[in-house]
Design an enzyme around this catalytic site. Structure first.
Site: not given
Ligand code: ASP
Length: 318
Positions: A180, A208
């Site tokens: 992210t 989700r």
């Molecule tokens: N925060 C993101 C999620 O929960 C994933 C990530 O940052 O790796 O989908």
């Protein structure tokens, strides 16, 4: 005048030059706004097909669809916009921005409603699933013996998918440095903004919603204390209210890295059989910044208006 500053999570550095161009002011225009810089920087990351956790090239959900989440928050007004489970739009950050600016009676739109609004706001549709991402998605399922997970229909489908999700939870995270993106900006007028964009966990259950779209969890911004955002195990950031916790700690006098580490520690005792690393970043109204992570070796990128390029800073281990 405040010295403009931009910070970004790993892989966000590709957008920092574009964001800083906004903050410096392009073509004789005066210095730009933090909100515009965050959106400009994140759009570059969303266009980067090599990043398999954000925008175009993001890895799909369980049934092979790329569902994108994003949010943006303005520290001057604490107005925010967020979208989740958006398909068919390469730049969810711009939809989130439009929610913030054009739909002030709401903060978050999801799925078909977000897509309808994006069309009405004139935001461009475009492909998001690349062949490379589709192949990685398929390989992940095949190597786990779940080759037909995305196509199976009919009676038993729901319980089958539940089993698939249980198996997927035991799969290691995909190799490579993806994730992210968080971009936090301080502009010359002293205003802060925070933006987050993600395709979320690969093979996630359809619909989700990650912390990246949840104001208070993966994103929070308030000129009185700071801007904060998270990457990593989103369900923990939602349950811990992590981004907002960082600001509470800043307001109580912690320095930025301390505030991030303290907010992450609040999630340490939460029962979570699918636990994986969680990271956060913050930037203060006087330009201080810091980050923390539950994993070793995590970093973030920083660029000020005085810099020609970004530099990489280590996060504190929480
Ligand atoms: N925060 C993101 C999620 O929960 C994933 C990530 O940052 O790796 O989908």
């Amino acid at each position: 005048m405040t010295q403009p500053v931009l910070i970004a999570s790993e892989r966000g550095e590709v957008g920092l030059a574009a964001g800083m161009a906004v903050l410096r002011g392009r073509g004789g225009a005066g210095p730009g706004r933090a909100m515009d810089a965050v959106e400009a920087a994140i759009r570059i990351v969303e266009s980067n097909e090599e990043d398999h956790y954000v925008g175009v090239g993001g890895l799909p959900n369980l049934i092979g669809e790329v569902e994108l989440d994003a949010s943006i928050m303005d520290g001057a007004t604490r107005r925010a916009g967020a979208v989740a489970a958006v398909t068919g739009f390469p730049h969810p950050i711009s939809i989130a921005r439009a929610v913030c600016d054009l739909l002030p009676q709401h903060v978050m739109l999801v799925g078909a409603g977000a897509e309808r609004f994006a069309d009405e706001a004139g935001i461009a549709r475009g492909p998001t699933l690349t062949e490379e991402a589709r192949q990685m998605w398929q390989d992940g399922l095949t190597s786990s013996g779940l080759a037909d997970a995305g196509t199976r229909h009919g009676p038993g489908e729901v319980s089958y998918r539940r089993k698939v999700l249980e198996r997927i939870a035991t799969m290691p995270p995909p190799a490579g440095s993806w994730g992210t993106v968080n971009v936090l900006a301080l502009d010359a007028a002293g205003n802060l903004a925070a933006g987050v964009s993600t395709s979320g966990y690969p093979w996630k259950y359809p619909g989700r919603v990650s912390d990246s779209a949840v104001i208070g969890a993966g994103n929070y911004c308030d000129n009185r204390a700071g801007a904060a955002a998270c990457t990593g195990r989103g369900e923990l950031a939602i349950r811990g209210g992590t981004a907002r916790s960082v600001l509470v700690r800043l307001a109580a006098g912690d320095d930025p890295a301390q505030a991030c580490a303290a907010a992450l520690r609040e999630t340490a005792d939460l029962p979570d059989e699918f636990r994986s690393p969680l990271q956060c970043l913050c930037l203060t109204p006087d330009g201080r910044h810091g980050g923390a992570a539950t994993n070793a070796g995590a970093t973030y990128a920083v660029m000020t208006a005085a810099d020609d390029d970004y530099r990489v800073v280590e996060r504190r281990r929480a």
